[in-house]
Design a protein around this motif. Structure first.
Motif, mmCIF file in Angstrom:
data_model
loop_
_atom_site.group_PDB
_atom_site.id
_atom_site.type_symbol
_atom_site.label_atom_id
_atom_site.label_comp_id
_atom_site.label_asym_id
_atom_site.label_seq_id
_atom_site.Cartn_x
_atom_site.Cartn_y
_atom_site.Cartn_z
ATOM 1 N N GLU A 76 25.158 -16.369 20.028
ATOM 2 C CA GLU A 76 24.212 -16.770 18.986
ATOM 3 C C GLU A 76 23.048 -17.559 19.568
ATOM 4 O O GLU A 76 21.896 -17.376 19.157
ATOM 5 N N THR A 77 23.321 -18.419 20.535
ATOM 6 C CA THR A 77 22.262 -19.182 21.195
ATOM 7 C C THR A 77 21.292 -18.239 21.896
ATOM 8 O O THR A 77 20.068 -18.408 21.808
ATOM 9 N N ALA A 78 21.816 -17.237 22.571
ATOM 10 C CA ALA A 78 20.950 -16.248 23.232
ATOM 11 C C ALA A 78 20.084 -15.522 22.208
ATOM 12 O O ALA A 78 18.895 -15.267 22.462
ATOM 13 N N PHE A 91 24.772 -14.745 13.728
ATOM 14 C CA PHE A 91 25.305 -13.398 13.511
ATOM 15 C C PHE A 91 26.808 -13.348 13.741
ATOM 16 O O PHE A 91 27.464 -12.401 13.333
ATOM 17 N N GLY A 92 27.363 -14.367 14.363
ATOM 18 C CA GLY A 92 28.805 -14.426 14.573
ATOM 19 C C GLY A 92 29.603 -14.401 13.280
ATOM 20 O O GLY A 92 30.782 -14.053 13.280
ATOM 21 N N GLN A 93 28.932 -14.735 12.170
ATOM 22 C CA GLN A 93 29.616 -14.696 10.872
ATOM 23 C C GLN A 93 30.162 -13.308 10.557
ATOM 24 O O GLN A 93 31.144 -13.174 9.837
ATOM 25 N N TYR A 94 29.529 -12.280 11.101
ATOM 26 C CA TYR A 94 29.988 -10.924 10.832
ATOM 27 C C TYR A 94 31.301 -10.613 11.554
ATOM 28 O O TYR A 94 32.054 -9.756 11.112
ATOM 29 N N VAL A 95 31.546 -11.310 12.640
ATOM 30 C CA VAL A 95 32.815 -11.167 13.357
ATOM 31 C C VAL A 95 33.878 -12.019 12.675
ATOM 32 O O VAL A 95 34.958 -11.528 12.330
ATOM 33 N N THR A 96 33.572 -13.287 12.465
ATOM 34 C CA THR A 96 34.572 -14.210 11.915
ATOM 35 C C THR A 96 34.882 -13.944 10.445
ATOM 36 O O THR A 96 35.938 -14.341 9.970
#
Length: 167
Positions: A76-78, A91-96
């Motif tokens: 996400e930082t990248a 965008f990690g919310q789509y994984v978690t």
């Protein structure tokens, strides 16, 4: 000693991470050198997330294991540091989401306010919110994966709009 077996939710989250890594890798074909480098980095970090979800048992207090959460944070930082990747902040919310079920959110875009592109961005946000509703209601994981492809196509379009305001 018992061998760790990931839950169905962990397997779904790992598959989503793998799909997002594939999206990142496909985008490298048309990206600038800098954005392409970061897309490869995001894809590699998402591979770590997927592997961690398959192989590591989460702590009793967290649904997602620490190494997966750290790799997601780095990815996400990248994405935040390189908006041309088309990957949104958080965008990690789509994984978690597959594990935690938290409501999905659409990041705002204040840089488009007042520009001629604000209406287009508003339409994209509305479409993203609709897809989020379908994703949250999706029972079949193959449907969820197809919805992720559509969600990230819209995010790519939002990134393109943002480039017009900077250029």
């Amino acid at each position: 000693m018992t061998e760790f077996e990931p839950t169905g939710q962990a397997r779904a989250a790992a598959t989503r991470a793998t799909v997002l890594a594939g999206i990142a890798r496909r985008r490298t074909l048309f990206a600038s050198a800098w954005n392409g480098r970061e897309l490869h980095s995001i894809a590699d970090l998402l591979d770590i997330v997927a592997l961690s979800l398959w192989e590591e048992e989460p702590s009793a207090t967290d649904a997602v294991c620490a190494s997966a959460r750290l790799a997601l944070a780095d990815a996400e930082t990248a994405a935040v540091d390189t908006p041309g990747t088309g990957f949104p902040a958080e965008f990690g919310q789509y994984v978690t989401h597959a594990m935690e079920g938290r409501p999905l959110t659409v990041p705002g875009r204040s840089s488009l306010a007042g520009s001629g592109l604000a209406d287009e961005d508003a339409r994209l946000v509305a479409a993203l919110e609709t897809l989020h509703g379908h994703l949250a209601a999706s029972v079949a994981e193959d449907v969820a994966l197809a919805l992720l492809e559509a969600v990230f196509a819209l995010y790519e379009r939002r990134a393109d709009l943002a480039q017009f305001t900077r250029g």
